[in-house]
Enzyme design. Sequence first.
Site, PDB file in Angstrom:
ATOM      1  N   ASP A  50      48.217  44.411  35.740  1.00  8.52           N
ATOM      2  CA  ASP A  50      47.644  43.316  36.528  1.00  8.52           C
ATOM      3  C   ASP A  50      48.782  42.366  36.931  1.00  8.52           C
ATOM      4  OD1 ASP A  50      46.126  41.424  37.804  1.00  8.52           O
ATOM      5  OD2 ASP A  50      45.308  40.542  35.973  1.00  8.52           O
TER       6      ASP A  50
ATOM      7  N   HIS B  76      43.682  35.430  27.999  1.00  9.22           N
ATOM      8  CA  HIS B  76      43.581  36.811  27.522  1.00  9.22           C
ATOM      9  C   HIS B  76      44.975  37.374  27.300  1.00  9.22           C
ATOM     10  CE1 HIS B  76      43.380  36.574  31.984  1.00  9.22           C
ATOM     11  NE2 HIS B  76      44.393  37.418  31.891  1.00  9.22           N
TER      12      HIS B  76
ATOM     13  N   ARG C 121      51.820  27.039  34.653  1.00  6.34           N
ATOM     14  CA  ARG C 121      50.545  27.272  35.336  1.00  6.34           C
ATOM     15  C   ARG C 121      49.634  27.973  34.338  1.00  6.34           C
ATOM     16  NH1 ARG C 121      48.053  31.885  37.288  1.00  6.34           N
ATOM     17  NH2 ARG C 121      46.796  31.752  39.171  1.00  6.34           N
TER      18      ARG C 121
ATOM     19  N   ASP D 293      46.826  30.085  33.471  1.00  3.99           N
ATOM     20  CA  ASP D 293      46.019  31.077  34.179  1.00  3.99           C
ATOM     21  C   ASP D 293      44.588  31.094  33.649  1.00  3.99           C
ATOM     22  OD1 ASP D 293      45.915  33.534  35.923  1.00  3.99           O
ATOM     23  OD2 ASP D 293      45.358  34.449  34.017  1.00  3.99           O
TER      24      ASP D 293
ATOM     25  N   GLU E 138      44.671  26.673  36.744  1.00  7.41           N
ATOM     26  CA  GLU E 138      44.131  27.619  37.715  1.00  7.41           C
ATOM     27  C   GLU E 138      42.656  27.810  37.413  1.00  7.41           C
ATOM     28  OE1 GLU E 138      43.380  31.869  39.449  1.00  7.41           O
ATOM     29  OE2 GLU E 138      43.631  31.507  37.319  1.00  7.41           O
TER      30      GLU E 138
ATOM     31  N   ASP F 202      47.127  36.506  45.162  1.00  6.77           N
ATOM     32  CA  ASP F 202      45.822  37.146  45.010  1.00  6.77           C
ATOM     33  C   ASP F 202      45.162  37.333  46.376  1.00  6.77           C
ATOM     34  OD1 ASP F 202      45.868  37.341  42.210  1.00  6.77           O
ATOM     35  OD2 ASP F 202      45.190  35.266  41.991  1.00  6.77           O
TER      36      ASP F 202
HETATM   37  C1  NOJ Z   1      44.427  34.792  38.079  1.00  6.85           C
HETATM   38  C2  NOJ Z   1      45.685  35.397  38.610  1.00  6.85           C
HETATM   39  O1  NOJ Z   1      46.114  34.651  39.726  1.00  6.85           O
HETATM   40  C3  NOJ Z   1      45.377  36.838  38.969  1.00  6.85           C
HETATM   41  O2  NOJ Z   1      46.449  37.439  39.642  1.00  6.85           O
HETATM   42  C4  NOJ Z   1      45.012  37.588  37.712  1.00  6.85           C
HETATM   43  O3  NOJ Z   1      44.616  38.897  38.040  1.00  6.85           O
HETATM   44  C5  NOJ Z   1      43.875  36.883  36.955  1.00  6.85           C
HETATM   45  N1  NOJ Z   1      44.053  35.473  36.855  1.00  6.85           N
HETATM   46  C6  NOJ Z   1      43.768  37.423  35.543  1.00  6.85           C
HETATM   47  O4  NOJ Z   1      44.854  36.981  34.780  1.00  6.85           O
END
Ligand code: NOJ
Length: 529
Positions: free
Chosen positions: A63, A106, A200, A202, A244, A310
């Site tokens: 990810d 996570h 940041r 997340d 975020e 994203d």
């Molecule tokens: C937000 C992040 O910007 C994104 O890229 C990610 O897949 C998810 N959080 C999970 O960490």
Amino acid sequence: MTTRPEAWHRSAVIYEVAVHSFQDSNGDGFGDLAGMTKRLDYLEWLGIDAVWLLPIMPSPMRDGGYDVSNLTGVRPEFGTIDDVKAFVADAHSRGIHVLTDFVINHTSDQHPWFQESRQPGSPKRDWYVWSDSPDRYSDARVIFIDAHDSNWAWDETAGAYYWHRFFDHQPDLNFENPEVREAVKDAVRFWLDLGLDGLRLDAVPYLFEEDGTNCENLPGTHAYLKELRAMVDAEYPGTVLLAEANQWPEELLPYFGDDDECHMAFHFPLMPRLFLSLAIGDVAPVDDIIMRTPAPPPNSRWALFLRNHDEVTLEMVTESERAAMIDAYAPDPSMRKNLGIRRRLTPMLGNDRRKIELLNAVLLSLPGAPVIYYGDEIGMGDIHTLNDRDGVRTPMQWDSSASGGWSSADPADFYLPVVATEEYGPTAVNVAAQMSDPESLLSFTRHILQTRHDTPELSEAGYERLEVDSTSVLAYARDSVLVFANFSGQPQSVPANGTILAGNASLAEGSLDLPPLGWAWVRTDEQTP
Ligand code: NOJ
Ligand code: CA
């Protein structure tokens, strides 16, 4: 400890970078921290105030690095701890602050904490969220709808289900557990000890779960963030926490607390409305969300963005607005991801320079800290057929060579391919050519950043809506600086007096003439035109 000037974030322009795609320093096809350091000359020249590095921790990269397998380390391909320190020191010597992503909610399923947790009888069992049944917390939405239809996954070794708000290889940490809360604080200390200026955070809305709720923005989550802020203020003064949270403004406001939680929070609902207003030539969607946006506490700031790494998330619009946006901006199904659009700014706007400048002029003049996504300052394209969101994370195009000058590796070994189309490949779009062209998008970006720097009202003043006689002109005052943005393809005239600071409008005899998709920042002595 580095001395960090207080409140630098209040006037910052932040530059977001996917380190794996910016500059490869050792020819392995993967961008790295030494490469980042090499490119600091460019970032200083561009005139940004802070760099935000996407996750650089060890990760299986399933990810984009948000699947962290060690919260207190650096993925070897990115470099070493010393490379982080060297980058931060060099950035600081140029007055550039450095933030990095901290994945708080996570870990990867490869993190040793999870590997221990799943073992029967493990003392770490309670570090993640386990259940005998997949029915708990059923009011929580699934976020990655293209990949999953449940937030629970079965683990054979544990003989139980574990909770995951994102991919099923990203189990959520259990913040009910005091050991987890402390371990996460220690990991935050690890990063801030390296001299970073901010993190940041997340996916912050999801730290705590509670039956009968949507498991977002819960009191426990805010309480923990306040604890984290108190720790940061005491141990690392001047360090910034950026939340975020893809939420409505009224749910976002509590993330600032009383200037005692996060210093900044992304404004998610504004972003799609900027694109929507442009698509329909009517500023009502933008105006509505601004009117619905409370002012943050004095030391806090919204973080504003047009695009990021994203998809353009479309959770915060109605179904019909979403349909209108898909229609306008993602005609091909391969351009869509989850509920959103996986495209870069320039292709989304049809490579229309007027639209790009207009949205940037608004981004850089609304109250908040603007975040610019690497490559958008030169109008980079995307490859929307790549896996997941990788298509908007391709290598930075530094020069006109086929590889774009970002790496000396064999292109077959590049972590992600370089855009290769005639319209957006390195021959057409690259830093070197645009640096020497005063008419380029890059020169425009640098110039407007300079103007913003020279206009402190744009960082500090409140927002005052101005009445104008046109549904396609967004008009507002930031103290004595007036902003006019024409979202339509028709010329518009509005009454105004003063001097034009930036823009492509003309001002004479009390009338400001805005060309189609034109805009202006005007300094006036009067409060209203
Ligand atoms: C937000 C992040 O910007 C994104 O890229 C990610 O897949 C998810 N959080 C999970 O960490
Ligand atoms: Ca490398």
